[in-house]
Write a protein that holds these residues in place. Structure first.
Motif, PDB file in Angstrom:
ATOM      1  N   TYR A  83      49.613  58.398  24.678  1.00  0.00           N
ATOM      2  CA  TYR A  83      49.586  59.762  24.145  1.00  0.00           C
ATOM      3  C   TYR A  83      50.782  60.555  24.650  1.00  0.00           C
ATOM      4  O   TYR A  83      51.554  61.111  23.878  1.00  0.00           O
ATOM      5  CB  TYR A  83      48.270  60.449  24.529  1.00  0.00           C
ATOM      6  CG  TYR A  83      48.276  61.959  24.321  1.00  0.00           C
ATOM      7  CD1 TYR A  83      48.549  62.513  23.077  1.00  0.00           C
ATOM      8  CD2 TYR A  83      48.005  62.823  25.380  1.00  0.00           C
ATOM      9  CE1 TYR A  83      48.552  63.895  22.890  1.00  0.00           C
ATOM     10  CE2 TYR A  83      47.995  64.203  25.198  1.00  0.00           C
ATOM     11  CZ  TYR A  83      48.281  64.743  23.959  1.00  0.00           C
ATOM     12  OH  TYR A  83      48.288  66.102  23.786  1.00  0.00           O
ATOM     13  N   TRP A  84      50.938  60.613  25.966  1.00  0.00           N
ATOM     14  CA  TRP A  84      51.947  61.484  26.574  1.00  0.00           C
ATOM     15  C   TRP A  84      52.930  60.617  27.356  1.00  0.00           C
ATOM     16  O   TRP A  84      52.590  60.074  28.409  1.00  0.00           O
ATOM     17  CB  TRP A  84      51.273  62.484  27.505  1.00  0.00           C
ATOM     18  CG  TRP A  84      52.175  63.580  27.991  1.00  0.00           C
ATOM     19  CD1 TRP A  84      53.171  63.477  28.907  1.00  0.00           C
ATOM     20  CD2 TRP A  84      52.153  64.941  27.581  1.00  0.00           C
ATOM     21  NE1 TRP A  84      53.783  64.679  29.107  1.00  0.00           N
ATOM     22  CE2 TRP A  84      53.174  65.602  28.302  1.00  0.00           C
ATOM     23  CE3 TRP A  84      51.365  65.665  26.688  1.00  0.00           C
ATOM     24  CZ2 TRP A  84      53.425  66.961  28.150  1.00  0.00           C
ATOM     25  CZ3 TRP A  84      51.624  67.018  26.539  1.00  0.00           C
ATOM     26  CH2 TRP A  84      52.635  67.657  27.265  1.00  0.00           C
ATOM     27  N   LEU A  85      54.141  60.487  26.840  1.00  0.00           N
ATOM     28  CA  LEU A  85      55.168  59.675  27.488  1.00  0.00           C
ATOM     29  C   LEU A  85      56.280  60.588  28.000  1.00  0.00           C
ATOM     30  O   LEU A  85      57.014  61.194  27.212  1.00  0.00           O
ATOM     31  CB  LEU A  85      55.755  58.659  26.504  1.00  0.00           C
ATOM     32  CG  LEU A  85      56.831  57.735  27.087  1.00  0.00           C
ATOM     33  CD1 LEU A  85      56.203  56.721  28.047  1.00  0.00           C
ATOM     34  CD2 LEU A  85      57.576  57.009  25.969  1.00  0.00           C
ATOM     35  N   VAL A 102      62.493  65.488  26.218  1.00  0.00           N
ATOM     36  CA  VAL A 102      61.913  65.280  27.541  1.00  0.00           C
ATOM     37  C   VAL A 102      60.599  64.508  27.470  1.00  0.00           C
ATOM     38  O   VAL A 102      60.099  64.020  28.470  1.00  0.00           O
ATOM     39  CB  VAL A 102      61.708  66.632  28.251  1.00  0.00           C
ATOM     40  CG1 VAL A 102      60.558  67.419  27.627  1.00  0.00           C
ATOM     41  CG2 VAL A 102      61.491  66.464  29.745  1.00  0.00           C
ATOM     42  N   GLY A 103      60.071  64.379  26.265  1.00  0.00           N
ATOM     43  CA  GLY A 103      58.814  63.653  26.128  1.00  0.00           C
ATOM     44  C   GLY A 103      58.573  63.215  24.702  1.00  0.00           C
ATOM     45  O   GLY A 103      59.103  63.796  23.749  1.00  0.00           O
ATOM     46  N   VAL A 104      57.776  62.158  24.559  1.00  0.00           N
ATOM     47  CA  VAL A 104      57.273  61.720  23.262  1.00  0.00           C
ATOM     48  C   VAL A 104      55.756  61.872  23.323  1.00  0.00           C
ATOM     49  O   VAL A 104      55.091  61.195  24.117  1.00  0.00           O
ATOM     50  CB  VAL A 104      57.653  60.259  22.956  1.00  0.00           C
ATOM     51  CG1 VAL A 104      57.079  59.833  21.600  1.00  0.00           C
ATOM     52  CG2 VAL A 104      59.166  60.073  22.988  1.00  0.00           C
ATOM     53  N   TYR A 126      55.450  63.955  18.382  1.00  0.00           N
ATOM     54  CA  TYR A 126      56.298  65.112  18.683  1.00  0.00           C
ATOM     55  C   TYR A 126      57.406  64.676  19.644  1.00  0.00           C
ATOM     56  O   TYR A 126      57.142  64.008  20.654  1.00  0.00           O
ATOM     57  CB  TYR A 126      55.505  66.207  19.385  1.00  0.00           C
ATOM     58  CG  TYR A 126      54.431  66.894  18.578  1.00  0.00           C
ATOM     59  CD1 TYR A 126      54.687  68.094  17.914  1.00  0.00           C
ATOM     60  CD2 TYR A 126      53.139  66.372  18.511  1.00  0.00           C
ATOM     61  CE1 TYR A 126      53.688  68.753  17.205  1.00  0.00           C
ATOM     62  CE2 TYR A 126      52.136  67.026  17.805  1.00  0.00           C
ATOM     63  CZ  TYR A 126      52.420  68.218  17.156  1.00  0.00           C
ATOM     64  OH  TYR A 126      51.428  68.866  16.457  1.00  0.00           O
ATOM     65  N   LEU A 127      58.637  65.088  19.362  1.00  0.00           N
ATOM     66  CA  LEU A 127      59.753  64.930  20.285  1.00  0.00           C
ATOM     67  C   LEU A 127      60.207  66.330  20.665  1.00  0.00           C
ATOM     68  O   LEU A 127      60.687  67.094  19.821  1.00  0.00           O
ATOM     69  CB  LEU A 127      60.910  64.158  19.645  1.00  0.00           C
ATOM     70  CG  LEU A 127      60.586  62.828  18.959  1.00  0.00           C
ATOM     71  CD1 LEU A 127      61.855  62.180  18.447  1.00  0.00           C
ATOM     72  CD2 LEU A 127      59.862  61.896  19.905  1.00  0.00           C
ATOM     73  N   SER A 128      60.060  66.665  21.939  1.00  0.00           N
ATOM     74  CA  SER A 128      60.238  68.044  22.380  1.00  0.00           C
ATOM     75  C   SER A 128      61.439  68.178  23.313  1.00  0.00           C
ATOM     76  O   SER A 128      61.679  67.321  24.169  1.00  0.00           O
ATOM     77  CB  SER A 128      58.968  68.503  23.104  1.00  0.00           C
ATOM     78  OG  SER A 128      59.149  69.783  23.661  1.00  0.00           O
ATOM     79  N   ARG A 129      62.157  69.288  23.156  1.00  0.00           N
ATOM     80  CA  ARG A 129      63.293  69.571  24.035  1.00  0.00           C
ATOM     81  C   ARG A 129      63.322  71.048  24.380  1.00  0.00           C
ATOM     82  O   ARG A 129      63.251  71.907  23.501  1.00  0.00           O
ATOM     83  CB  ARG A 129      64.600  69.209  23.338  1.00  0.00           C
ATOM     84  CG  ARG A 129      65.858  69.542  24.124  1.00  0.00           C
ATOM     85  CD  ARG A 129      66.116  68.505  25.196  1.00  0.00           C
ATOM     86  NE  ARG A 129      67.331  68.757  25.964  1.00  0.00           N
ATOM     87  CZ  ARG A 129      67.963  67.833  26.665  1.00  0.00           C
ATOM     88  NH1 ARG A 129      67.522  66.588  26.677  1.00  0.00           N
ATOM     89  NH2 ARG A 129      69.041  68.116  27.345  1.00  0.00           N
ATOM     90  N   TYR A 130      63.396  71.361  25.670  1.00  0.00           N
ATOM     91  CA  TYR A 130      63.622  72.726  26.136  1.00  0.00           C
ATOM     92  C   TYR A 130      65.109  72.902  26.381  1.00  0.00           C
ATOM     93  O   TYR A 130      65.766  72.005  26.942  1.00  0.00           O
ATOM     94  CB  TYR A 130      62.836  72.990  27.419  1.00  0.00           C
ATOM     95  CG  TYR A 130      61.342  72.972  27.200  1.00  0.00           C
ATOM     96  CD1 TYR A 130      60.654  74.133  26.884  1.00  0.00           C
ATOM     97  CD2 TYR A 130      60.619  71.787  27.282  1.00  0.00           C
ATOM     98  CE1 TYR A 130      59.286  74.123  26.673  1.00  0.00           C
ATOM     99  CE2 TYR A 130      59.255  71.765  27.061  1.00  0.00           C
ATOM    100  CZ  TYR A 130      58.594  72.938  26.760  1.00  0.00           C
ATOM    101  OH  TYR A 130      57.249  72.922  26.531  1.00  0.00           O
TER     102      TYR A 130
END
Length: 443
Positions: free
Chosen positions: A303-305, A315-317, A336-340
């Motif tokens: 789920y959270w990589l 920073v995460g998949v 979701y591919l997330s970037r701050y």
């Protein structure tokens, strides 16, 4: 509360969980409440959108922890507790070109990126964090220094430094120990008997919950106006008397402002001292850009990589359908591919097609079997004020709920401190500011 509050008017700026929760309590107290939301849908950072397959999904990944009692209490009041589901999830880490599972204590013992002693140190970190009773003891420490002292240099370099740098970039060294302590405490408190993390979700997604809350609010007499931007305030003798929009002036005996502090500062600019405005603008934020993929098949069973490589553009998949089943989305798998990042970063302005092309080679490095033709749909969402940068002694930067303009209250994501942002604490703070407004209007 009856008579003394009838015909008193409150305008709530922002239709996220904070604003809606406040308005719900105010309407039930007999106040004339209007919520202004600039987007076409309520929900704020938890708002949803329609997938290509027709189902609703959050723009940015969301879940609750089992300890999130404030949002659960609200859901129970709405009579929707049967819509909450609890599921175990799998977490993992991509480090040094390898995938590691980190869901259970056994996974941790097999985490070969660390020696045995350091694996034990990493495992004990969450337990030690949960035993810490006074967060103020951490206020003068950076996250980097505290983590090194708690778990050792090697654990910090392998696990925590890449995550801090991946999320905060150049600001990583400034992040407070209080911020990471809260993350450890929250996640550690949401584990089941076998040590696996257990998380909660709402059937139909968070958008379904905000729509239910909106309906209940309107049935209680409140009004919600979407696609409406608050452009300013009117005051008289040091007290707020109205909120302006592009098309109207809304009289108000009280105002609750829930957007990010720089936006609140702009609203208050003509009404409060310059040093107060400066203090609001001192709090820094990171933006977020999130690529949402609709996939033909699953990337993995995680789920959270966490992606522990700051060279990657995310920073995460978060593979949402390893939490909420793919059957909820017409059989499509959602990731979701997330970037701050700072909003000035070129990546923040990429359109969905360019973002997809940029991220594809990195996805293929993590998941060698992945092919571009798995992608059935893709979407990009942005949030300018996504993450307050919680620095050392952040409590000195957090404004109080009552602004210098009488009758104008502030309840924003940055004020949730020492907790980090999240819908649970947004509900808590929304209901708290509603109580403050009611107390003021009762005299």
């Amino acid at each position: 509360m009856g008579g003394e509050l009838q015909r008193k008017r409150v305008v709530v700026i922002g239709g996220g969980f904070t604003g809606l929760s406040a308005a719900w309590d105010l309407a039930r107290a007999g106040l004339d409440v209007t919520v202004l939301e600039q987007d076409q849908n309520v929900g704020g950072l938890a708002a949803g959108f329609e997938l290509d397959s027709g189902e609703m999904l959050e723009k940015f990944y969301h879940h609750w922890f089992t300890s999130d009692r404030f949002v659960m209490a609200l859901i129970e009041e709405l009579g929707a507790q049967d819509q909450v589901v609890l599921r175990q999830t799998r977490t993992g880490m991509y480090y040094s070109n390898q995938l590691f599972r980190l869901s259970t204590p056994l996974d941790l013992l097999q985490f070969s990126a660390l020696g045995l002693v350091d694996r034990i140190r990493l495992g004990l970190l969450a337990l030690r964090a949960r035993r810490l009773e006074n967060w103020r003891d951490l206020e003068q420490l950076s996250a980097a220094r505290w983590l090194q002292s708690m778990a050792g240099e090697r654990v910090y370099r392998v696990v925590w430094e890449p995550l801090l740098r991946g999320k905060f970039g150049a600001l990583a060294e400034e992040v407070s120990a209080v911020w990471i302590w809260n993350k450890l405490k929250l996640r550690g408190g949401s584990r089941g008997k076998g040590g696996a993390e257990e998380l909660a979700y709402y059937r139909g997604g968070f958008a379904a919950l905000t729509q239910r809350l909106r309906r209940n609010l309107e049935e209680a007499g409140g009004q919600v106006m979407t696609g409406v931007v608050a452009t300013g305030l009117h005051s008289e003798n040091g007290r707020v008397i109205a909120v302006t929009t592009r098309d109207a002036v809304l009289p108000a005996d009280a105002v609750i402002a829930t957007p990010a502090l720089p936006i609140v500062a702009d609203l208050l600019a003509a009404h409060v001292p310059a040093d107060y405005l400066h203090s609001l603008r001192q709090v820094r934020y990171l933006a977020n850009v999130c690529l949402v993929l609709e996939l033909e098949r699953s990337l993995s069973d995680t789920y959270w990589l966490n992606v522990n490589d700051p060279a990657f553009p995310f920073v995460g998949v978060v593979e949402h359908t390893n939490f909420e089943p793919a059957a909820s989305y017409g059989g499509r798998h959602i990731a979701y591919l997330s970037r701050y990042l700072p909003e000035t970063d070129p990546m923040y302005g990429l359109n969905a097609d360019d973002m997809l092309q940029y991220c594809l080679p990195f996805l293929q490095r993590i998941f060698p079997d992945f092919r571009a033709d798995w992608v059935l749909g893709h979407h990009v969402w942005r949030a300018q004020y996504s993450q307050p940068v919680v620095t050392r002694e952040f409590s000195s930067q957090v404004p109080g709920v009552q602004s210098p303009l009488a009758g104008c209250f502030i309840a924003t994501m940055a004020q949730i401190y020492p907790e980090d942002r999240g819908t649970n604490y947004a509900v808590r703070d929304g209901r708290a500011v509603a109580r403050a407004v009611i107390a003021m209007l009762k005299g």
